[in-house]
Design a protein around this motif. Sequence first.
Motif, mmCIF file in Angstrom:
data_model
loop_
_atom_site.group_PDB
_atom_site.id
_atom_site.type_symbol
_atom_site.label_atom_id
_atom_site.label_comp_id
_atom_site.label_asym_id
_atom_site.label_seq_id
_atom_site.Cartn_x
_atom_site.Cartn_y
_atom_site.Cartn_z
ATOM 1 N N UNK A 177 0.826 -1.202 0.000
ATOM 2 C CA UNK A 177 0.000 0.000 0.000
ATOM 3 C C UNK A 177 0.863 1.256 0.000
ATOM 4 N N UNK A 178 1.990 1.211 0.709
ATOM 5 C CA UNK A 178 2.835 2.400 0.859
ATOM 6 C C UNK A 178 3.817 2.583 -0.291
ATOM 7 N N UNK A 179 4.068 1.544 -1.066
ATOM 8 C CA UNK A 179 5.100 1.610 -2.098
ATOM 9 C C UNK A 179 4.863 2.747 -3.088
ATOM 10 N N UNK A 180 3.640 2.862 -3.595
ATOM 11 C CA UNK A 180 3.343 3.907 -4.577
ATOM 12 C C UNK A 180 3.425 5.296 -3.984
ATOM 13 N N UNK A 181 3.008 5.452 -2.739
ATOM 14 C CA UNK A 181 3.050 6.761 -2.082
ATOM 15 C C UNK A 181 4.491 7.231 -1.926
ATOM 16 N N UNK A 182 5.353 6.350 -1.424
ATOM 17 C CA UNK A 182 6.752 6.702 -1.223
ATOM 18 C C UNK A 182 7.464 6.941 -2.554
ATOM 19 N N UNK A 183 7.163 6.111 -3.536
ATOM 20 C CA UNK A 183 7.814 6.241 -4.845
ATOM 21 C C UNK A 183 7.476 7.582 -5.488
ATOM 22 N N UNK B 12 -7.825 6.897 -2.170
ATOM 23 C CA UNK B 12 -9.021 6.913 -3.017
ATOM 24 C C UNK B 12 -8.789 6.150 -4.316
ATOM 25 N N UNK B 13 -7.598 6.287 -4.892
ATOM 26 C CA UNK B 13 -7.298 5.547 -6.110
ATOM 27 C C UNK B 13 -7.210 4.045 -5.834
ATOM 28 N N UNK B 14 -6.726 3.660 -4.646
ATOM 29 C CA UNK B 14 -6.695 2.238 -4.301
ATOM 30 C C UNK B 14 -8.113 1.672 -4.227
ATOM 31 N N UNK C 149 -5.056 -1.802 -4.228
ATOM 32 C CA UNK C 149 -6.514 -1.809 -4.225
ATOM 33 C C UNK C 149 -7.073 -3.215 -4.342
ATOM 34 N N UNK C 150 -6.435 -4.036 -5.178
ATOM 35 C CA UNK C 150 -6.868 -5.428 -5.301
ATOM 36 C C UNK C 150 -6.678 -6.172 -3.982
ATOM 37 N N UNK D 207 -10.927 5.224 1.433
ATOM 38 C CA UNK D 207 -9.602 5.684 1.016
ATOM 39 C C UNK D 207 -8.809 6.370 2.105
ATOM 40 N N UNK D 208 -9.476 7.123 2.988
ATOM 41 C CA UNK D 208 -8.752 7.880 4.008
ATOM 42 C C UNK D 208 -7.960 6.997 4.959
ATOM 43 N N UNK D 209 -8.552 5.950 5.539
ATOM 44 C CA UNK D 209 -7.729 5.088 6.406
ATOM 45 C C UNK D 209 -6.600 4.398 5.659
ATOM 46 N N UNK D 210 -6.798 4.053 4.383
ATOM 47 C CA UNK D 210 -5.717 3.428 3.619
ATOM 48 C C UNK D 210 -4.575 4.417 3.404
#
Length: 294
Positions: free
Chosen positions: A18-24, A38-40, A204-205, A218-221
């Motif tokens: 879950x965090x990989x895309x945010x950090x990248x 939200x996108x997830x 998301x999957x 989306x917010x808690x994710x």
Amino acid sequence: MIDVVVQGVLLGGYYAILAAGLAFLYSVMGLFNLAHGSFAVLAAYFVVMLCDALGLDPFLAIALVVLALGVIGVVVERLVFEPSTRGGPLLSVLATFGLSVVLDNAMFQVFGANTRSLAPYIGDLSWASWELGDLYVGKLAVITLVAAVAVLGGLHLFLTHTGLGRAIRATAQDADTAGLVGIDPRRARTIAAAIAFMTIGLAGAALGMRATFTPYSGTPQLLFAFQAAVIGGSNSIWGTLIGGIVLGLSQTIGAEISTQGFFIAGNLVFFAVLFARLYGGSLRLPALILKRKV
């Protein structure tokens, strides 16, 4: 206690992916994407739509959604991220916050407020486990952890052993200088956004298969992804995985202590790391993926 530790590590695999895309994305553009969660959730809804409307195998649907999220990442980068980052950090934060609000409400209008899940489409995998003596290990949780390791390992190989990966790292370090040596920073950022959104599609999957979700999930994710990224902030690509596992362990151990301990323990660990970095003078989201030392 062993069961708690194992479950915490497996939960950490989900947080890592879950965090990989945010950090990248932050590493490449210096942009904190508030629409990440939200996108997830949108990706999870896309998988449900493909399974319902076309009767596709859920894993084929996930593959198609991952590719679709990559295309969406290119569009969002050109229409939202690129213009907003030129206006400064505050504008980019406001832009992604507005985007998250639009996405959440659009999903509510289209899909309604009922909870959904991918569990009905994956059969026994949603609950099946391996029995190891007195220990039961969920198959889906193990697959998610393996996927997280594969994603992070793939990013490591891509960024360190390909010309395009080195171009993305150079752009992240100094876009102006990268441009002087023939690298197209705009192209590098666009490709990075596509990669980040593809990892969001996988997240998301995973969310849809392991839990129920609504348009406002989306917010808690986003919060879990942010906490894992901050906890794992280091000069290693595996910092995201470590951060996710630490967060997962703290939550599962906290849940054993108190019914409310799941969230409280995770937040306590997050704030402990946050304050340690504030006073240590090294607070940052992990530029972990793009560092030379990976």
